[in-house]
Design a protein around this motif. Structure first.
Motif, PDB file in Angstrom:
ATOM      1  N   THR A  59      -0.842  -4.506  -2.345  1.00 28.33           N
ATOM      2  CA  THR A  59       0.375  -4.098  -3.043  1.00 28.33           C
ATOM      3  C   THR A  59       0.051  -3.297  -4.300  1.00 28.33           C
ATOM      4  N   ARG A  63       0.932   0.648  -5.022  1.00 29.37           N
ATOM      5  CA  ARG A  63       1.656   1.050  -6.241  1.00 29.37           C
ATOM      6  C   ARG A  63       0.859   2.084  -7.027  1.00 29.37           C
ATOM      7  N   ALA A  86       6.369  -8.354   5.532  1.00 32.70           N
ATOM      8  CA  ALA A  86       7.289  -8.254   4.398  1.00 32.70           C
ATOM      9  C   ALA A  86       7.703  -9.640   3.913  1.00 32.70           C
ATOM     10  N   VAL A  90       7.144 -11.105   0.141  1.00 33.14           N
ATOM     11  CA  VAL A  90       8.225 -11.549  -0.739  1.00 33.14           C
ATOM     12  C   VAL A  90       7.942 -12.961  -1.262  1.00 33.14           C
ATOM     13  N   LEU A  94       5.552 -10.466  -4.450  1.00 35.21           N
ATOM     14  CA  LEU A  94       5.117  -9.069  -4.587  1.00 35.21           C
ATOM     15  C   LEU A  94       6.257  -8.107  -4.320  1.00 35.21           C
ATOM     16  N   THR A  95       6.313  -7.031  -5.074  1.00 36.77           N
ATOM     17  CA  THR A  95       7.354  -6.019  -4.874  1.00 36.77           C
ATOM     18  C   THR A  95       6.727  -4.629  -4.935  1.00 36.77           C
ATOM     19  N   LEU A  96       7.456  -3.669  -4.414  1.00 39.03           N
ATOM     20  CA  LEU A  96       7.017  -2.267  -4.496  1.00 39.03           C
ATOM     21  C   LEU A  96       8.072  -1.489  -5.265  1.00 39.03           C
ATOM     22  N   PRO A  97       8.190  -1.705  -6.581  1.00 37.36           N
ATOM     23  CA  PRO A  97       9.251  -1.024  -7.319  1.00 37.36           C
ATOM     24  C   PRO A  97       8.994   0.482  -7.336  1.00 37.36           C
TER      25      PRO A  97
END
Ligand SMILES: Nc1ncnc2c1ncn2[C@@H]1O[C@H](COP(=O)(O)OP(=O)(O)OP(=O)(O)O)[C@@H](O)[C@H]1O
Ligand SMILES: [Mg+2]
Lengths: 113, 135
Positions: A59, A63, A86, A90, A94-97
């Motif tokens: 991740t 990013r 996914a 979550v 973890l996020t992919l802003p």
């Protein structure tokens, strides 16, 4: 190169085809950073359909890739994330802003048009 | 008969991949759903990476377990590294001494059904997690 990168007009398509080590992810980052300059690409699609796990390192690297490519004038789209991958991502928190995602390659390419 | 236990030495980043793949193969023998398998793989990836990042070497042990009519997987990840001085702090979302995301340990706790961590400064760290098959 562990992850082949295909040039299609002013777009680069990187297709992950097997599980990647941390070093494989870092060389993908380097290769994309170079090729975007070399080919003056405006967009990059990273197809992660075959990625087995999206953990903190993967991740963070995706990013970083999106940030580096943005500085070099190219958009990054992540396509093909499996629902199970996914789901685990979550739960890890973890996020992919700021990164655009699409279901598959076609949808990703449309987003870049 | 096939072994219902694997032990993977962890030294480099390719051992992280091999640990999560072997664990997934083993876990497939119980009827874990594919998203549970993905969660197990992600948890092992985080714990094995902590060994590579902070302890240089260690071991991931994975075994299939059965207990009072439930089945599951037991993962013991151990190293003889520097240990963790403040475990409650290390378990907080966003706490990292390596400028990373600080989500590994708290994330693994969320992914698994049980989570135990023991650590002693100068001796090492052991994380024990379990995941049961939903029925
Ligand atoms: N096996 C270990 N040995 C020594 N210290 C550890 C170990 N595992 C974790 N730590 C310490 O606990 C902190 C939190 O770990 P955690 O995995 O949650 O986050 P991180 O590794 O810093 O970041 P991320 O996992 O999100 O990339 C680490 O920064 C490190 O200081
Ligand atoms: Mg970690």
């Amino acid at each position: 190169m562990k992850v082949p990168i295909l040039k299609q007009g002013n777009i680069l398509i990187a297709t992950i085809q097997s599980a990647l080590t941390d070093n494989d992810l870092l060389s993908l980052q380097d290769n994309l950073a170079h090729q975007v300059i070399q080919y003056r690409s405006q967009g990059v699609v990273i197809d992660i359909t075959e990625l087995d796990v999206m953990d903190s390192f993967a991740t963070r690297t995706l990013r970083n890739i999106a940030n580096i490519l943005k500085l070099r004038g190219a958009k990054t789209i992540i396509v093909g994330m499996q629902p199970d991958v996914a789901f685990a991502m979550v739960q890890l928190g973890l996020t992919l802003p700021d990164i655009k995602t699409a279901r598959d390659l076609d949808e990703g390419l449309t987003l870049l048009k | 008969m096939v072994d219902d236990q694997v032990s993977i030495p962890i030294l480099t980043d390719s051992d992280i991949v091999s640990a999560r793949q072997q664990a997934r193969e083993l876990a497939k023998r119980f009827s874990f759903s594919s998203s549970e398998l993905a969660g197990i793989a992600a948890a092992i990836s985080e714990l094995a990476r902590n060994i590579v990042s902070y302890a240089t070497q260690g071991t991931v042990n994975v075994s299939l377990i059965e207990e009072a009519n439930k089945k599951g997987i037991l993962v013991i990840v151990e190293d003889q590294g520097p240990g963790i001085s403040d475990i409650p702090l290390a378990m907080q979302d966003g706490y990292s001494t390596s400028n990373s995301l600080g989500l590994g340990l708290p994330g693994v706790k969320r992914l698994m059904d049980s989570f135990e961590i023991q650590s002693e400064i100068g001796k090492g760290t052991t994380v024990i997690v379990k995941k049961w098959v939903l029925r």
